[in-house]
Design a protein around this motif. Structure first.
Motif, PDB file in Angstrom:
ATOM      1  N   UNK B  44       0.767  -1.297  -0.122  1.00 52.37           N
ATOM      2  CA  UNK B  44       0.021  -0.023  -0.059  1.00 52.37           C
ATOM      3  C   UNK B  44       0.744   1.308  -0.148  1.00 52.37           C
ATOM      4  N   UNK B  45       2.141   1.186   0.482  1.00 50.50           N
ATOM      5  CA  UNK B  45       2.979   2.320   0.338  1.00 50.50           C
ATOM      6  C   UNK B  45       2.392   3.244   1.445  1.00 50.50           C
ATOM      7  N   UNK B  46       2.244   2.813   2.514  1.00 54.08           N
ATOM      8  CA  UNK B  46       2.081   3.714   3.742  1.00 54.08           C
ATOM      9  C   UNK B  46       2.813   3.364   4.779  1.00 54.08           C
ATOM     10  N   UNK B  47       3.016   4.105   6.114  1.00 51.01           N
ATOM     11  CA  UNK B  47       3.805   3.578   7.115  1.00 51.01           C
ATOM     12  C   UNK B  47       3.211   2.465   7.729  1.00 51.01           C
ATOM     13  N   UNK B  48       4.017   1.868   8.549  1.00 48.10           N
ATOM     14  CA  UNK B  48       3.496   0.531   9.307  1.00 48.10           C
ATOM     15  C   UNK B  48       2.470   1.150  10.231  1.00 48.10           C
ATOM     16  N   UNK B  49       2.816   2.351  11.257  1.00 46.17           N
ATOM     17  CA  UNK B  49       2.105   2.905  12.130  1.00 46.17           C
ATOM     18  C   UNK B  49       0.493   3.087  11.430  1.00 46.17           C
ATOM     19  N   UNK B  50       0.530   3.628  10.447  1.00 49.18           N
ATOM     20  CA  UNK B  50      -0.795   3.883   9.782  1.00 49.18           C
ATOM     21  C   UNK B  50      -1.668   2.328   9.506  1.00 49.18           C
ATOM     22  N   UNK B  51      -0.875   1.458   9.133  1.00 49.50           N
ATOM     23  CA  UNK B  51      -1.356   0.016   8.808  1.00 49.50           C
ATOM     24  C   UNK B  51      -1.767  -0.305  10.109  1.00 49.50           C
ATOM     25  N   UNK B  52      -1.017  -0.279  11.177  1.00 57.15           N
ATOM     26  CA  UNK B  52      -1.345  -0.757  12.573  1.00 57.15           C
ATOM     27  C   UNK B  52      -2.627  -0.223  12.935  1.00 57.15           C
ATOM     28  N   UNK B  53      -2.748   1.241  12.966  1.00 55.92           N
ATOM     29  CA  UNK B  53      -3.886   1.650  13.335  1.00 55.92           C
ATOM     30  C   UNK B  53      -5.047   1.432  12.638  1.00 55.92           C
ATOM     31  N   UNK B  54      -5.001   1.291  11.445  1.00 51.95           N
ATOM     32  CA  UNK B  54      -6.096   0.514  10.668  1.00 51.95           C
ATOM     33  C   UNK B  54      -6.502  -0.813  11.064  1.00 51.95           C
ATOM     34  N   UNK B  55      -5.568  -1.729  11.267  1.00 58.77           N
ATOM     35  CA  UNK B  55      -5.884  -3.153  11.601  1.00 58.77           C
ATOM     36  C   UNK B  55      -6.455  -3.049  13.170  1.00 58.77           C
ATOM     37  N   UNK B  56      -5.737  -1.943  13.951  1.00 57.16           N
ATOM     38  CA  UNK B  56      -6.289  -2.027  15.475  1.00 57.16           C
ATOM     39  C   UNK B  56      -7.657  -1.692  15.509  1.00 57.16           C
ATOM     40  N   UNK B  57      -8.015  -0.698  15.004  1.00 55.32           N
ATOM     41  CA  UNK B  57      -9.534  -0.243  14.901  1.00 55.32           C
ATOM     42  C   UNK B  57     -10.408  -1.311  14.504  1.00 55.32           C
ATOM     43  N   UNK B  58      -9.965  -2.005  13.132  1.00 54.50           N
ATOM     44  CA  UNK B  58     -10.783  -3.018  12.822  1.00 54.50           C
ATOM     45  C   UNK B  58     -10.813  -4.219  13.572  1.00 54.50           C
ATOM     46  N   UNK B  59      -9.942  -4.450  14.376  1.00 56.43           N
ATOM     47  CA  UNK B  59     -10.010  -5.463  15.503  1.00 56.43           C
ATOM     48  C   UNK B  59     -10.895  -5.064  16.524  1.00 56.43           C
ATOM     49  N   UNK B  60     -10.666  -3.766  17.057  1.00 52.15           N
ATOM     50  CA  UNK B  60     -11.756  -3.491  18.162  1.00 52.15           C
ATOM     51  C   UNK B  60     -13.161  -3.331  17.740  1.00 52.15           C
ATOM     52  N   UNK B  61     -13.358  -3.374  16.341  1.00 54.06           N
ATOM     53  CA  UNK B  61     -14.720  -3.125  15.949  1.00 54.06           C
ATOM     54  C   UNK B  61     -15.185  -4.552  15.661  1.00 54.06           C
ATOM     55  N   UNK B 230     -48.802   2.702  19.523  1.00 60.48           N
ATOM     56  CA  UNK B 230     -48.429   3.886  19.474  1.00 60.48           C
ATOM     57  C   UNK B 230     -46.964   4.102  19.559  1.00 60.48           C
ATOM     58  N   UNK B 231     -46.124   2.885  19.828  1.00 64.31           N
ATOM     59  CA  UNK B 231     -44.837   3.111  20.040  1.00 64.31           C
ATOM     60  C   UNK B 231     -43.863   1.825  19.718  1.00 64.31           C
ATOM     61  N   UNK B 232     -42.648   2.083  19.052  1.00 65.12           N
ATOM     62  CA  UNK B 232     -41.613   1.045  18.841  1.00 65.12           C
ATOM     63  C   UNK B 232     -40.194   1.568  19.355  1.00 65.12           C
ATOM     64  N   UNK B 233     -39.432   0.438  19.603  1.00 65.72           N
ATOM     65  CA  UNK B 233     -37.951   1.150  19.851  1.00 65.72           C
ATOM     66  C   UNK B 233     -37.225   0.737  18.384  1.00 65.72           C
ATOM     67  N   UNK B 234     -36.430   1.721  18.284  1.00 64.37           N
ATOM     68  CA  UNK B 234     -35.791   1.640  17.028  1.00 64.37           C
ATOM     69  C   UNK B 234     -34.158   2.051  17.106  1.00 64.37           C
ATOM     70  N   UNK B 235     -33.515   1.613  16.175  1.00 61.28           N
ATOM     71  CA  UNK B 235     -31.961   1.816  16.242  1.00 61.28           C
ATOM     72  C   UNK B 235     -31.374   1.501  14.894  1.00 61.28           C
ATOM     73  N   UNK B 236     -30.178   2.216  14.683  1.00 63.32           N
ATOM     74  CA  UNK B 236     -29.475   2.147  13.548  1.00 63.32           C
ATOM     75  C   UNK B 236     -27.983   1.907  13.894  1.00 63.32           C
ATOM     76  N   UNK B 237     -27.125   0.999  13.595  1.00 64.94           N
ATOM     77  CA  UNK B 237     -25.901   0.839  14.116  1.00 64.94           C
ATOM     78  C   UNK B 237     -24.981   0.342  12.791  1.00 64.94           C
ATOM     79  N   UNK B 238     -23.749   1.201  13.104  1.00 64.65           N
ATOM     80  CA  UNK B 238     -22.896   0.572  12.185  1.00 64.65           C
ATOM     81  C   UNK B 238     -21.890  -0.022  12.652  1.00 64.65           C
ATOM     82  N   UNK B 239     -21.621  -1.337  12.648  1.00 66.21           N
ATOM     83  CA  UNK B 239     -20.597  -2.129  13.269  1.00 66.21           C
ATOM     84  C   UNK B 239     -19.399  -1.470  13.019  1.00 66.21           C
ATOM     85  N   UNK B 240     -18.978  -1.088  11.851  1.00 65.19           N
ATOM     86  CA  UNK B 240     -17.635  -0.378  11.539  1.00 65.19           C
ATOM     87  C   UNK B 240     -17.094   0.833  12.466  1.00 65.19           C
ATOM     88  N   UNK B 241     -18.192   1.466  12.764  1.00 64.96           N
ATOM     89  CA  UNK B 241     -18.110   2.690  13.027  1.00 64.96           C
ATOM     90  C   UNK B 241     -17.932   2.766  14.573  1.00 64.96           C
TER      91      UNK B 241
END
Lengths: 243, 243
Positions: B44-61, B230-241
Motif C-alpha cells: 500500500x505504500x504507507x507507514x507501518x503505524x498507519x497500517x497498524x492503526x487501521x488493523x487495530x481499529x478493525x480489531x476493536x470493531x 403508539x410506540x416502537x423501539x428503533x435503532x440504527x447501528x454501524x458495526x464498523x464505526x
DNA sequence: CTGGGTTAAAAGTATATACATGTATGTATG
DNA sequence: CATACATACATGTATATACTTTTAACCCAG
C-alpha cells in the motif's frame, strides 16, 4: 510531575486510568476541560502520541469529547443504552439445550411491491428473493421469519436448503454487514401468523423489523415475529467495559 | 503496488476501507489470514503505524482477530447485534417536537415482596421506593413507568417532584450506572395498564424490564409499558464505526 | 465600534525508528 | 528421539518529529 503506577499494563492504559480517575472528581474544573495534550505530556512525562492514543480511545468509548482547535472535555453523562444481541435463533435454541428445526413455507422470486422496493432503496424495479420460514424449539413454533433478499448481493439464496442451514448462517457467510437497522414493536397476531405459530388470532407478538446494509446497498429485510408468551429479547451490558 | 482512492478521508480510513472491501471476497484464502503489517506496508505504500492503526481499529470493531507473533485473521461472523438506545422518553418526545407531560400516580415507600427483593439481590428485607408515572406525548398517554429504587443509593428519591423533573434525569444525576440488563417482551394490557394508557384490555404492549447496577448493588428496577400501537423501539447501528 | 486578517494553540494525521513481546520453526546437542 | 536453544517473524508499544486542520483570540485599520 506526576508518576504513574508501576504496573505491568502498557503506558497508554496507565494514562487512560489516570484520566478516568480524575473525571468526575471535579479536578478539571466546572467547565470540565482537560489539560491539553502538550500539558499532559509535560506533567506525565510521556510522549504526545501516547497521550493522544489514550485520549482517542477514551473519546471513542464515550468518556470524552474532543474539538479540534479547542480542547478536550468530559462528556455529559451518557444516555442509558444497551447492546441487544439479536442472535441467530437456531444457535440460541441449541444453546438452551433444546432442539431446533425449521420449516420452509415459501421460497420464491418476486417483484417487490412499491413500498418494499422503497425499503430496498431501489431506483428501478428489480426482482428479489422472498422466503418465509417457521422456527421450532422442540416442535413448538416460536418464530416466524420472513426475509426479502437483494439478489445482486446474494445470488444463490433461492438454491439453499433452509431446512438444513439456518437462513441466518447462510446470509452471514455471504455478505459482510456494514449497517443494521432494527425496529421493535408489539403487534397482535394476524390470522396467518397465528396459524403458523399455533397461537390465537390477536395474541401479543414481539415484532422485529430489520434491514441490513452492505456498503450503501440494502442487503436484506427481515420481519421476525416471536410468539409473544414464548419469547423475549434480553441483554446485559456494562457501559464501562466497552472501551 | 495498490493505489488507494484519492478522497478527502484520512489515510488510515482508506486502509480500513481497503481491508474491509477484501474481507469476505475470499481474497485472503480459506485460512482467512491477512497479509502481515509489513506486507501491507509494502503493497500500500504507507507507514507501518498507519497500517497498524487501521488493523487495530478493525480489531476493536470486531472484524479482525490479531495474535501477537502469529498474524491477523478475519473474525468469524458475529452475531448480529445492535445498540438500542433506550432513551429518556421525555427527551425523545421533545426531540420529535412534541410536548411531554407526566403524571405521578404513586410515590411511596414499601416493603418489597419476596420476588422483588430477590430481583434486588437483597440479603435481608429492607424497604424500597416505589413510583408509578404515566408519560404523555401531546396529552396522549404513551408509556406507563413503574420504578423500584434502592434507597441506600438514592436516598431522596421520594422527595422529588417528578411532574417537573423526569425520573430518568433525576436518577442519572444521582448514581453512575455500571451495568444494565434489559428484557423486552410483548404482553397484553391488563385492566390497570389499559386504564392508564387509554387502550383496550388485552391490547398489545411492548414491555421493557430494566435493572441497573451501581457496582455490585442493584440500583433500580424499571418496568416500562409502551402503548403498543403508539410506540416502537428503533435503532440504527454501524458495526464498523464503533471503533 | 466593527470587520478582517494574523497569530497562537489545540487536536488530527503521518512517518521513521526503536525496542518489546509472543509464537513457530528449525537445528544442534544430549 | 527429545529437549533446548537460536532465529525469524509477527504483532505491540513508545518516542520524536513534522505537517495539517480547525478554532479562538488578538490586533489593527477603517
Amino acid at each position: 510531575m506526576i508518576t504513574l503506577p508501576d504496573t505491568a499494563s502498557p503506558l497508554y492504559e496507565k494514562v487512560k486510568d489516570y484520566i478516568l480517575a480524575n473525571i468526575g472528581t471535579g479536578r478539571w474544573g466546572k467547565d470540565r476541560k482537560l489539560p491539553s495534550e502538550n500539558e499532559l505530556v509535560a506533567s506525565l512525562g510521556v510522549s504526545r502520541m501516547t497521550v493522544h492514543r489514550a485520549l482517542r480511545e477514551l473519546t471513542s468509548a464515550g468518556f470524552l469529547i474532543r474539538l479540534q482547535g479547542v480542547g478536550t472535555f468530559i462528556a455529559p453523562p451518557r444516555p442509558q443504552s444497551t447492546l441487544i444481541e439479536i442472535n441467530n435463533i437456531a444457535a440460541e435454541i441449541v444453546e438452551r439445550g433444546n432442539r431446533h428445526r425449521s420449516e420452509v413455507l415459501v421460497l420464491e422470486t418476486i417483484m417487490p411491491a412499491k413500498e418494499l422496493a422503497l425499503s430496498f432503496e431501489f431506483a428501478k424495479r428489480v426482482s428479489i428473493y422472498h422466503s418465509v420460514v417457521v422456527n421450532f424449539e422442540n416442535d413448538l413454533p416460536v418464530q416466524l421469519e420472513e426475509r426479502f433478499v437483494n439478489p445482486s448481493l446474494i445470488p444463490d439464496y433461492d438454491k439453499q436448503d433452509f431446512s438444513k442451514t439456518a437462513t441466518y448462517d447462510y446470509l452471514m457467510q455471504k455478505t459482510p454487514v456494514t449497517e443494521v437497522e432494527h425496529i421493535i414493536s408489539a403487534i397482535p397476531a394476524d390470522a396467518e401468523t397465528a396459524r403458523h405459530l399455533g397461537i390465537d388470532v390477536g395474541a401479543c407478538c414481539l415484532f422485529l423489523h430489520r434491514r441490513t446494509w452492505t456498503g450503501a446497498v440494502v442487503a436484506t429485510i427481515s420481519k421476525l415475529t416471536y410468539a409473544g408468551s414464548r419469547y423475549s429479547l434480553g441483554s446485559r451490558y456494562s457501559p464501562s467495559k466497552s472501551s
